[in-house]
Scaffold this motif. Sequence first.
Motif, short mmCIF file in Angstrom:
data_model
loop_
_atom_site.label_atom_id
_atom_site.label_comp_id
_atom_site.label_asym_id
_atom_site.label_seq_id
_atom_site.Cartn_x
_atom_site.Cartn_y
_atom_site.Cartn_z
N VAL A 45 0.86 -1.20 0.00
CA VAL A 45 0.00 0.00 0.00
C VAL A 45 0.88 1.23 0.00
O VAL A 45 1.84 1.34 0.78
N ARG A 46 0.54 2.13 -0.88
CA ARG A 46 1.35 3.34 -1.01
C ARG A 46 1.16 4.24 0.21
O ARG A 46 0.04 4.49 0.65
N ALA A 47 2.17 4.70 0.73
CA ALA A 47 2.17 5.67 1.82
C ALA A 47 3.18 6.73 1.49
O ALA A 47 4.07 6.53 0.66
N PRO A 48 3.03 7.88 2.17
CA PRO A 48 3.96 8.96 1.82
C PRO A 48 5.42 8.58 1.96
O PRO A 48 6.26 8.98 1.17
N MET A 49 5.75 7.75 2.97
CA MET A 49 7.16 7.40 3.19
C MET A 49 7.46 5.95 2.85
O MET A 49 8.46 5.40 3.27
N SER A 50 6.54 5.29 2.12
CA SER A 50 6.75 3.87 1.82
C SER A 50 7.80 3.69 0.74
O SER A 50 7.98 4.56 -0.12
N GLY A 51 8.48 2.52 0.77
CA GLY A 51 9.52 2.25 -0.21
C GLY A 51 8.96 1.73 -1.51
O GLY A 51 7.74 1.53 -1.65
N PRO A 52 9.81 1.48 -2.51
CA PRO A 52 9.37 1.00 -3.82
C PRO A 52 8.96 -0.46 -3.76
O PRO A 52 9.42 -1.22 -2.92
N ASP A 53 8.03 -0.81 -4.65
CA ASP A 53 7.71 -2.23 -4.79
C ASP A 53 8.52 -2.83 -5.92
O ASP A 53 9.41 -2.18 -6.49
N ARG A 54 8.22 -4.10 -6.28
CA ARG A 54 9.02 -4.80 -7.30
C ARG A 54 8.89 -4.16 -8.67
O ARG A 54 9.86 -4.14 -9.44
N ALA A 55 7.74 -3.66 -9.03
CA ALA A 55 7.56 -3.01 -10.33
C ALA A 55 8.46 -1.80 -10.47
O ALA A 55 9.10 -1.58 -11.50
N ASP A 56 8.53 -0.99 -9.40
CA ASP A 56 9.40 0.18 -9.45
C ASP A 56 10.87 -0.25 -9.52
O ASP A 56 11.69 0.35 -10.24
N LEU A 57 11.20 -1.29 -8.77
CA LEU A 57 12.59 -1.77 -8.79
C LEU A 57 12.99 -2.29 -10.16
O LEU A 57 14.10 -2.06 -10.65
N LEU A 58 12.11 -3.04 -10.80
CA LEU A 58 12.39 -3.56 -12.13
C LEU A 58 12.57 -2.43 -13.13
O LEU A 58 13.47 -2.47 -13.98
N ALA A 59 11.71 -1.40 -13.04
CA ALA A 59 11.82 -0.27 -13.97
C ALA A 59 13.14 0.47 -13.79
O ALA A 59 13.70 1.01 -14.76
N ALA A 60 13.64 0.50 -12.59
CA ALA A 60 14.90 1.19 -12.34
C ALA A 60 16.12 0.31 -12.62
O ALA A 60 17.18 0.78 -13.04
N PHE A 61 15.99 -1.00 -12.39
CA PHE A 61 17.13 -1.91 -12.49
C PHE A 61 17.41 -2.37 -13.92
O PHE A 61 18.57 -2.48 -14.32
N ALA A 62 16.35 -2.64 -14.69
CA ALA A 62 16.52 -3.22 -16.02
C ALA A 62 17.36 -2.36 -16.94
O ALA A 62 18.29 -2.86 -17.61
N PRO A 63 17.13 -1.05 -17.12
CA PRO A 63 17.96 -0.25 -18.03
C PRO A 63 19.43 -0.24 -17.63
O PRO A 63 20.32 -0.31 -18.48
N LYS A 64 19.66 -0.14 -16.30
CA LYS A 64 21.05 -0.12 -15.84
C LYS A 64 21.73 -1.47 -16.13
O LYS A 64 22.91 -1.53 -16.49
N ALA A 65 20.96 -2.57 -15.97
CA ALA A 65 21.54 -3.89 -16.24
C ALA A 65 21.87 -4.06 -17.71
O ALA A 65 22.93 -4.58 -18.08
N ILE A 66 20.97 -3.59 -18.58
CA ILE A 66 21.22 -3.68 -20.02
C ILE A 66 22.44 -2.84 -20.40
O ILE A 66 23.30 -3.25 -21.19
#
Length: 359
Positions: A45-66
Amino acid sequence: MGREPGLSVRLKLTLSYAAVIMLAGGGLLAVVWVFLLRYVPARMVRAPMSGPDRADLLAAFAPKAILMLTLLLIAGLVGGWILAGSMLAPLTRITNAARLATAGSLSHRIQLEGRQDEFRELSDAFDTMLERIEAHDAEQQRFAANASHELRTPLAITQTLLDVARKDPNRDPAELVDRLDFVNSRAIDLTEALLLLSRANQRTFTRGDVDLSLVAEEAVETLLPLAEKRGLTVETSGDVTPAVGSHTLLLQLATNLVHNAIVHNLPAGGAVWITTTMHPKTVVLTVENTGEILPASVVSTLIEPFQRGGGRIRTDHTGVGLGLAIVNSITQAHDGILILAARPSGGLRVTVQLPAVRR
């Protein structure tokens, strides 16, 4: 030998290096991704101070990995090409040396620098091979020149005798026939010696068990009249010495050694000693004779064709200058060792070491 063109070894090594780097990099990224999945929930559940979920992590990690895999691929190809070229540089030098040798340049040497490794072992072996081939080629050229000279001599003498007989028809024909017969016999002896030398070098003979002591006794019995004519004493002693080889060639070896010891001896009161000894892995035939004191520089050249220790002066039994050369070739053909040494009191000591029969 025609072959279809293929990829160079340098390119194959480069692709191999790049593939290894890509696999290692991809494996490392996969480990990182799996490690992150353990601590990031699939949904939250999104909260003002909540961390990223897997979808956000994948969006950030995939381009850097490529991007990282692309950089690894480029680095692997460039670095692999440079590294492969550096590693294959000694092989290039060896290939160039082989091409020069094929073109006839036998004096070229690779002489790789640095510590010992597989390439340097190959380089040293190739240099040794070139050295032996160059020495063998030079020896063959000297042999061909000497053989041509030796064979030309009886032909020239025969031609001279015939010219003299043609200009002087009143000359006794019996004398001419005797001299022609002597010259022809020398030519036949030389030709047979050359054929025997060639046969020994080619190793075209059947091997069997041969007792060197019996071979030496047979050679002595054949040459004993010559020794008695020259006033020499001949002594034989030793053990039963079973060797592996050709009886005909080993008999020729012993005959040449005994003949050489008889001919190159003192004018009177000389002696010849023939000894056979048995060792665990070798059998030894030793032939010694009295004679003139021989310098070491002369002894080292006696096994060369057409070399005579006492000069090139010929007598009725001097031979054709191939005696020790034939002995050396027969010894090498039997995987043996020939050792020549001057005796301090004069004369020569010849030692032949051959492999013993394995029981």
